[in-house]
Design a protein around this motif. Structure first.
Motif, PDB file in Angstrom:
ATOM      1  N   SER A  53       0.832  -1.127   0.121  1.00  0.00           N
ATOM      2  CA  SER A  53       0.011   0.094   0.024  1.00  0.00           C
ATOM      3  C   SER A  53       1.043   1.369  -0.037  1.00  0.00           C
ATOM      4  CB  SER A  53      -0.837   0.045   1.272  1.00  0.00           C
ATOM      5  OG  SER A  53      -0.312   0.053   2.412  1.00  0.00           O
ATOM      6  N   LEU A  54       2.240   1.172   0.297  1.00  0.00           N
ATOM      7  CA  LEU A  54       3.138   2.392   0.253  1.00  0.00           C
ATOM      8  C   LEU A  54       3.509   2.872  -0.942  1.00  0.00           C
ATOM      9  CD1 LEU A  54       5.415   1.246   3.427  1.00  0.00           C
ATOM     10  CD2 LEU A  54       3.341   3.106   3.307  1.00  0.00           C
ATOM     11  N   ASP A  55       4.106   3.822  -1.164  1.00  0.00           N
ATOM     12  CA  ASP A  55       4.482   4.467  -2.576  1.00  0.00           C
ATOM     13  C   ASP A  55       5.683   3.577  -3.041  1.00  0.00           C
ATOM     14  OD1 ASP A  55       4.875   6.887  -4.003  1.00  0.00           O
ATOM     15  OD2 ASP A  55       6.835   6.458  -3.520  1.00  0.00           O
ATOM     16  N   VAL A  56       5.413   3.387  -4.318  1.00  0.00           N
ATOM     17  CA  VAL A  56       6.454   2.598  -4.997  1.00  0.00           C
ATOM     18  C   VAL A  56       7.698   2.964  -5.117  1.00  0.00           C
ATOM     19  CG1 VAL A  56       6.971   1.504  -7.238  1.00  0.00           C
ATOM     20  CG2 VAL A  56       4.762   1.560  -6.771  1.00  0.00           C
ATOM     21  N   ASN A  57       8.126   4.355  -5.033  1.00  0.00           N
ATOM     22  CA  ASN A  57       9.558   4.919  -5.014  1.00  0.00           C
ATOM     23  C   ASN A  57      10.072   4.441  -3.320  1.00  0.00           C
ATOM     24  OD1 ASN A  57       9.517   5.667  -7.603  1.00  0.00           O
ATOM     25  ND2 ASN A  57       8.616   7.713  -6.834  1.00  0.00           N
ATOM     26  N   VAL A  58       9.487   4.789  -2.506  1.00  0.00           N
ATOM     27  CA  VAL A  58       9.745   4.375  -1.226  1.00  0.00           C
ATOM     28  C   VAL A  58      10.060   3.019  -0.946  1.00  0.00           C
ATOM     29  CG1 VAL A  58       8.949   4.437   1.393  1.00  0.00           C
ATOM     30  CG2 VAL A  58       8.466   6.346  -0.402  1.00  0.00           C
ATOM     31  N   ARG A  59       9.249   2.101  -1.407  1.00  0.00           N
ATOM     32  CA  ARG A  59       9.288   0.567  -1.272  1.00  0.00           C
ATOM     33  C   ARG A  59      10.724   0.111  -2.134  1.00  0.00           C
ATOM     34  NH1 ARG A  59       6.110  -3.416  -2.581  1.00  0.00           N
ATOM     35  NH2 ARG A  59       5.070  -2.473  -4.176  1.00  0.00           N
ATOM     36  N   TRP A  60      10.702   0.830  -3.411  1.00  0.00           N
ATOM     37  CA  TRP A  60      12.081   0.547  -4.243  1.00  0.00           C
ATOM     38  C   TRP A  60      13.308   0.725  -3.390  1.00  0.00           C
ATOM     39  CZ3 TRP A  60      13.848  -1.656  -8.395  1.00  0.00           C
ATOM     40  CH2 TRP A  60      15.122  -0.947  -9.047  1.00  0.00           C
ATOM     41  N   LEU A  61      13.392   2.098  -2.969  1.00  0.00           N
ATOM     42  CA  LEU A  61      14.521   2.553  -1.924  1.00  0.00           C
ATOM     43  C   LEU A  61      14.662   1.550  -0.869  1.00  0.00           C
ATOM     44  CD1 LEU A  61      16.491   4.837  -2.157  1.00  0.00           C
ATOM     45  CD2 LEU A  61      15.215   6.211  -0.673  1.00  0.00           C
ATOM     46  N   ALA A  62      13.592   1.141  -0.043  1.00  0.00           N
ATOM     47  CA  ALA A  62      14.006   0.085   1.044  1.00  0.00           C
ATOM     48  C   ALA A  62      14.404  -1.047   0.529  1.00  0.00           C
ATOM     49  CB  ALA A  62      12.497  -0.047   1.550  1.00  0.00           C
ATOM     50  N   VAL A  63      14.056  -1.472  -0.573  1.00  0.00           N
ATOM     51  CA  VAL A  63      14.591  -2.903  -0.966  1.00  0.00           C
ATOM     52  C   VAL A  63      16.015  -2.724  -1.518  1.00  0.00           C
ATOM     53  CG1 VAL A  63      14.126  -2.806  -3.219  1.00  0.00           C
ATOM     54  CG2 VAL A  63      14.095  -4.876  -2.249  1.00  0.00           C
ATOM     55  N   LEU A  64      16.443  -1.687  -1.895  1.00  0.00           N
ATOM     56  CA  LEU A  64      17.780  -1.398  -2.434  1.00  0.00           C
ATOM     57  C   LEU A  64      18.715  -1.303  -1.139  1.00  0.00           C
ATOM     58  CD1 LEU A  64      17.841   1.265  -5.332  1.00  0.00           C
ATOM     59  CD2 LEU A  64      18.106  -1.243  -5.332  1.00  0.00           C
ATOM     60  N   TYR A  65      18.217  -0.396  -0.158  1.00  0.00           N
ATOM     61  CA  TYR A  65      19.079  -0.128   1.087  1.00  0.00           C
ATOM     62  C   TYR A  65      18.998  -1.569   2.008  1.00  0.00           C
ATOM     63  CZ  TYR A  65      19.863   4.584   1.683  1.00  0.00           C
ATOM     64  OH  TYR A  65      20.247   5.799   1.538  1.00  0.00           O
ATOM     65  N   PHE A  66      18.153  -2.431   1.742  1.00  0.00           N
ATOM     66  CA  PHE A  66      18.181  -3.750   2.209  1.00  0.00           C
ATOM     67  C   PHE A  66      19.353  -4.757   1.583  1.00  0.00           C
ATOM     68  CE2 PHE A  66      17.346  -8.234   3.206  1.00  0.00           C
ATOM     69  CZ  PHE A  66      16.364  -8.325   4.405  1.00  0.00           C
ATOM     70  N   LYS A  67      19.308  -4.713   0.169  1.00  0.00           N
ATOM     71  CA  LYS A  67      20.220  -5.472  -0.602  1.00  0.00           C
ATOM     72  C   LYS A  67      21.750  -4.876  -0.402  1.00  0.00           C
ATOM     73  CE  LYS A  67      20.794  -4.677  -5.132  1.00  0.00           C
ATOM     74  NZ  LYS A  67      20.495  -4.473  -6.532  1.00  0.00           N
ATOM     75  N   ASN A  68      21.873  -3.618  -0.056  1.00  0.00           N
ATOM     76  CA  ASN A  68      23.192  -3.119   0.037  1.00  0.00           C
ATOM     77  C   ASN A  68      23.490  -3.569   1.406  1.00  0.00           C
ATOM     78  OD1 ASN A  68      23.545  -2.229  -2.412  1.00  0.00           O
ATOM     79  ND2 ASN A  68      22.596  -0.009  -1.683  1.00  0.00           N
ATOM     80  N   GLY A  69      22.806  -3.735   2.412  1.00  0.00           N
ATOM     81  CA  GLY A  69      22.943  -4.040   3.787  1.00  0.00           C
ATOM     82  C   GLY A  69      23.428  -5.420   3.762  1.00  0.00           C
ATOM     83  N   ILE A  70      22.774  -6.520   2.664  1.00  0.00           N
ATOM     84  CA  ILE A  70      23.183  -7.790   3.024  1.00  0.00           C
ATOM     85  C   ILE A  70      24.858  -8.081   2.423  1.00  0.00           C
ATOM     86  CG2 ILE A  70      22.992 -10.128   1.611  1.00  0.00           C
ATOM     87  CD1 ILE A  70      20.101  -9.255   1.394  1.00  0.00           C
ATOM     88  N   ASP A  71      25.147  -7.160   1.502  1.00  0.00           N
ATOM     89  CA  ASP A  71      26.643  -7.138   0.989  1.00  0.00           C
ATOM     90  C   ASP A  71      27.325  -6.900   2.209  1.00  0.00           C
ATOM     91  OD1 ASP A  71      25.939  -7.874  -1.536  1.00  0.00           O
ATOM     92  OD2 ASP A  71      25.458  -5.857  -2.299  1.00  0.00           O
ATOM     93  N   ARG A  72      27.091  -5.752   3.017  1.00  0.00           N
ATOM     94  CA  ARG A  72      27.879  -5.218   3.988  1.00  0.00           C
ATOM     95  C   ARG A  72      27.925  -5.962   5.397  1.00  0.00           C
ATOM     96  NH1 ARG A  72      25.947   0.811   2.598  1.00  0.00           N
ATOM     97  NH2 ARG A  72      26.959   0.992   0.446  1.00  0.00           N
ATOM     98  N   TYR A  73      26.778  -6.381   5.637  1.00  0.00           N
ATOM     99  CA  TYR A  73      26.630  -6.747   7.321  1.00  0.00           C
ATOM    100  C   TYR A  73      26.014  -8.243   7.414  1.00  0.00           C
ATOM    101  CZ  TYR A  73      26.968  -1.774   7.344  1.00  0.00           C
ATOM    102  OH  TYR A  73      27.298  -0.423   7.095  1.00  0.00           O
TER     103      TYR A  73
END
Length: 974
Positions: A53-73
């Motif tokens: 139900s949330l804005d697509v752009n916000v969800r897109w950014l959230a998934v990118l931060y999640f993906k980058n976090g996997i690489d780092r932590y």
């Protein structure tokens, strides 16, 4: 981070981070960066991007931060690693459901699940694969697709792991799910074919997407999931089924409209089928043996017979040609010269190939390649007319043979012709003979056929060496075709000049060169751009070992002028680079004889440099041209300094972004400029400010940096060292802490050159480096090349600055806590012991002179080492003395009495200004001005006078009698 309270805050900051206003965006990004290491942050992100139900752009950014976090932590050993408890919660949340409605976000979620799987599957995440397998069975279209998409990304990621333990896990995974993957693929494929038959294109498009994804999974499992796949009946069954499915899909393409959504996906699926075969052949050539016959039959049928008409498309043809090529060229299918050394699989594969490639088959492939695929297309001819530069770049520098049709078919032709040249040579020669004489300019098809045949003869030049008398063909036919000026004959003129370029290094008499130069000049004068550019691409003087300057000189002025005009006229960077390359080659070949003709180019290059600010590769070509130009102009290159020095400054300044592209050529230009400079100008001296940062880089360009430093030393050591010696010494001290042996030697050679050029001030300027040199000698440096350089440096100090040597000796005695005489004795002993490390005759003579300079002496340590000093001296005499056959006397071959400017022959480079400076320096060097024979005599005589006859005789008795005999022979006449 508390989930309930944090979700609202994180959502608000993510929303701000999607803003276009930097004042809002930047603080939000900083806040998100701070939260990256906060426990619970990724759980909040998971909740946000799975909330549809949330804005697509916000969800897109959230998934990118999640993906980058996997690489780092995500990994346990990472700084600020996620806790095992949070990771467990996240893994469960990621596979709770597969119902993401937005394609782009669904893809990112699949990729991040695969990233987690790479680290955790199957040990920490055993439920992942079973969950995916169950999810792809559901009836819901969206959930099924998303699960299948994730299944593919997970399989792709796990297949890419290369450690043995990971490979074993993937083999186990493959064996457990392979049957299911095959049935899944078959199900979606059958569904698609049924829907196409009923005309339901919308449903067929969805099924085709699932067919494509399931085939991608199978590709990874088949290629990477088995050690010996030919023993697995299911694998081989799938691979044989690929051919049947390919035929079905190719037939489907007849009934699908070109603009249909299915059409693009269908072609992608067809290409994926061929990739399965190509990958399997590449990874498992022995297992592929059972598929050779069927692969060749299938590929040849669709590409070289009427069976493919109306169904094949360009990329499919490329893939089939690649398949044929890989089978023809595969080393696993070529028996050893000794048949008994070949494996049964190799012999079987070779037998299949031999049975398939019969004379009729090879002849048909050859004829169809040449007379069908090699023909210029309407699109190419149109492009030629409308944009000849782009056409030439496309033709000569296009994509890799793997992906583009023209290079692919040419590579296939070359490989087949090489493999079966005895069979195909008569076929090709027959085509050539059928095209004797000029072709009717009105017959476009005949012209295109001739172009194609000439192309084949050029590609097979090395194979046809013994079968074609190219010189006669050039004189009797090709030269006349170059002279046909009709506009429609352009393809033949272009192809003939290219053909000559292919043969010129294979078989082309030197006597015919002037005739060829005349023809090229006419093409330049006629502005036949494409023909000229083809010649520039394939027939460059620098690649031509038979090039003779005397033959080219009569054409130099006109050719250079015309090439320069061409350089001004063409507009594309690639074309300008080609023309510049040829101009550079011409300048390099004729060297100083270019001077009368370069005025126009010298005036134009600053403008071209300015225009090419956004084109670094063109600037590299300009740098290369300048390098050859400076070499041709010699000392006259000083007139170019107003343009040249800023170019060097920019190219070698590591703080400027273009240096990434320009540095290597810029350093070469800097070096050549110094070598040819008649004197040191303030501007040339100022550029050296770039060197400190270059030395810090410690890159592969370090060797040229040392050459540049040496060039400054030879050019004007006093001015240069006065300004930069302290900085250089500091840089060298840092470099020597962490540098290769080769780099260490380069640093030491610079110091040696300083001492050679300036023996009085040099040791003081580089004093901080000399203790480590001294220490290296007395401790017996283990690398001979380093020890040799140490002894060269110390030899210079001892011979040419005895006062400084005494100070250094005192310093070392103080540092090491030893007596001065003990230190001196250790040094002489090690010098004598390691003399064999020195291979250069100049350094060997220098060592003899340096140690002899300690005589005469009453010092007991020096007298104790007298035997060693004499041994080295006699070794030096053996190195440098040559006997005059007429007089029977000996002379020192290293002595130089006066400066004579050497006269370079045609095959030699003329001496640079630096060569002359080195020669002048040698005239002041004791190694080249002091006779070793005379020096030994004088030192021994002085020692005798100091000790008296009896004392000297006792000293000489410490020397081996054979050494004394050799010494007496060398000193006859004194």
């Amino acid at each position: 981070m508390d989930l309930n309270s944090a979700s609202t805050v994180v959502l608000q900051v993510l929303t701000q981070a999607t803003s276009q206003d930097t004042a809002v965006l930047k603080p939000a990004e900083e806040q998100l960066k701070q939260w990256e290491t906060q426990p619970g942050f990724y759980s909040v992100l998971l909740n946000i991007f799975t909330n549809h139900s949330l804005d697509v752009n916000v969800r897109w950014l959230a998934v990118l931060y999640f993906k980058n976090g996997i690489d780092r932590y995500w990994r346990r050993v990472a700084p600020h690693a996620l806790s095992e408890e949070e990771k467990s919660t996240l893994r469960a949340g990621l596979i709770t459901n597969f119902n993401e409605p937005v394609n782009q976000i669904a893809t990112q979620i699949s990729v991040l699940i695969a990233k987690v799987a790479r680290v955790d599957c199957p040990r920490q995440w055993p439920e992942l694969i079973p969950t995916l397998v169950e999810s792809v069975k559901v009836q819901d279209d969206l959930q099924q697709h998303r699960a299948l998409l994730t299944f593919y990304h997970v399989t792709k990621t796990l297949a890419s792991k290369r450690l043995a333990a990971d490979r074993k896990l993937f083999y186990d995974l493959t064996s457990s799910i392979y049957s299911f993957a095959c049935s899944l693929w078959n199900h979606h494929t059958d569904t698609f074919l049924q829907q196409i038959c009923t005309g339901d294109e919308a449903a067929a498009a969805n099924s085709l997407e699932r067919t494509l994804l399931s085939l991608k999974v199978l590709r990874k499992l088949t290629v990477h999931g088995f050690v010996e796949p030919h023993w697995n009946a299911e694998v081989m069954g799938f691979l044989h089924a690929v051919f049947e499915r390919l035929k079905q899909f190719l037939e489907c393409s007849r009934s699908i409209r070109a603009e249909s959504i299915c059409r693009d996906r269908l072609e992608k699926t067809i290409i994926l089928f061929t990739k399965v075969l190509l990958d399997f052949l590449d990874q498992h050539p022995c297992s592929f043996t059972a598929l050779i016959q069927r692969s060749l039959e299938f590929s040849v049928s669709y590409v070289f017979t009427e069976a493919g008409e109306g169904v094949v498309f360009e990329q499919f043809i490329v893939q089939c040609m690649n398949l044929i090529k890989m089978i023809v060229k595969n080393y696993a299918y070529k028996p050893s010269k000794n048949i008994e050394d070949s494996s049964p699989e190799t012999l079987e594969a070779h037998k299949i190939k031999t049975a398939f490639f019969t004379y009729p088959t090879l002849m048909e492939i050859c004829r169809r390649l040449v007379t069908h695929y090699f023909l210029l297309t309407k699109e190419e001819l149109t492009m030629w007319e409308e944009d000849p530069e782009s056409f030439t770049v496309e033709e000569t520098g296009g994509d890799s043979w793997k992906y583009s049709l023209r290079p692919c078919m040419e590579v296939l032709f070359i490989d087949i012709f090489h493999e079966y040249n005895q069979t195909l040579t008569p076929v090709l020669l027959e085509m050539v003979h059928s095209l004797q004489g000029s072709t009717n300019v009105e017959n476009t098809n005949a012209i295109l056929i001739k172009d194609a045949v000439y192309n084949a003869v050029g590609l097979a030049a090395y194979e046809l060496f013994d079968s074609v008398d190219f010189d006669q063909w050039f004189k009797n036919q090709l030269l006349a075709e170059l002279q046909v000026s009709h506009d429609r004959y352009k393809p033949i003129r272009r192809r003939v000049i290219w053909l000559i370029g292919q043969w010129i290094s294979v078989k082309f008499k030197s006597d015919l060169r002037p005739v060829l130069y005349e023809a090229i000049r006419n093409l330049l004068q006629d502005r036949d751009l494409v023909s000229v550019l083809f010649f520039l691409n394939v027939c460059l003087p620098v690649d031509d070992f038979e090039f003779r300057t005397d033959q080219f000189l009569p054409y130099l002025e006109s050719m250079f002028t015309l090439l320069f005009q061409l350089l001004q006229e063409v507009t594309q960077c690639d074309t300008k680079m080609h023309v510049l390359h040829v101009l550079s080659c011409v300048i390099e070949r004729v060297n100083m004889q270019i001077r009368p003709y370069v005025g126009c180019l010298v005036q134009y290059l600053p403008l071209l440099w300015k225009q090419s600010e956004e084109h670094n590769m063109l600037r590299c070509a300009i740098l290369t041209t300048l390098i050859h130009l400076i070499q041709g102009l010699g000392a006259d290159s000083k007139n170019l300094y107003p343009f040249l020095l800023p170019v060097i400054q920019l190219s070698t300044d590591v703080s400027q972004p273009p240096h990434v592209y320009l540095l290597e050529d810029g350093l070469e230009l800097w070096l050549v400029t110094l070598e040819n400079s008649p004197c040191l100008t303030p501007e040339l001296l100022r550029i050296f400010q770039n060197m400190s940062a270059l030395l810090e880089l410690s890159s592969e360009n370090l060797k040229n940096c040392f050459k540049i430093i040496n060039a400054y030393i030879f050019l004007s050591s006093s001015e240069f060292l006065q300004m930069y010696a302290a900085d250089l010494c500091r840089s060298f001290c840092e470099l020597l802490k962490d540098i290769t042996i080769e780099g260490q030697v380069q640093v030491l050679k610079v110091v040696e050159n300083v001492l050679k050029v300036n023996p009085v001030l040099g040791p003081q300027m580089f004093q901080p480096l000399l203790p480590s040199v001294f220490r290296g000698i007395i401790e017996g440096e283990r690398y001979p090349v380093v020890m040799s350089t140490y002894l060269g440096i110390m030899g210079r100090v001892l011979l040419q600055n005895a006062r400084f040597f005494s100070l250094l000796l005192s310093q070392m005695a103080c540092e090491l806590g030893q007596e001065l005489d003990q230190i001196l004795g250790n040094m002489i002993e090690m010098w004598v012991d390691r003399m064999d490390n020195i291979t250069q005759p100049e350094r060997r003579k220098l060592s003899a002179l340096a140690l002899l300079s300690l005589l005469p002496s009453l010092n007991s340590v020096i007298q104790d080492k007298f035997c060693g000093i004499i041994n080295i001296s006699v070794e030096g005499l053996n190195d440098v003395m040559t006997e005059d056959s007429e007089t029977g006397t000996y002379k020192d071959c290293m002595l130089m009495s006066h400066f004579e400017e050497p006269k370079a022959t045609e095959d030699e480079e003329p001496p640079t200004e630096q060569d002359k400076r080195k020669k002048m320096l040698a005239l002041k060097d004791p190694v080249h001005t002091v006779s070793l024979q005379q020096f030994i005599y004088e030192k021994l005589k002085a020692q005798q006078e100091l000790l008296g006859e009896q004392g000297f005789h006792a000293l000489m008795e410490t020397v081996d009698t054979e050494i004394v005999a050799q010494l007496q022979e060398f000193l006859q006449g004194f």
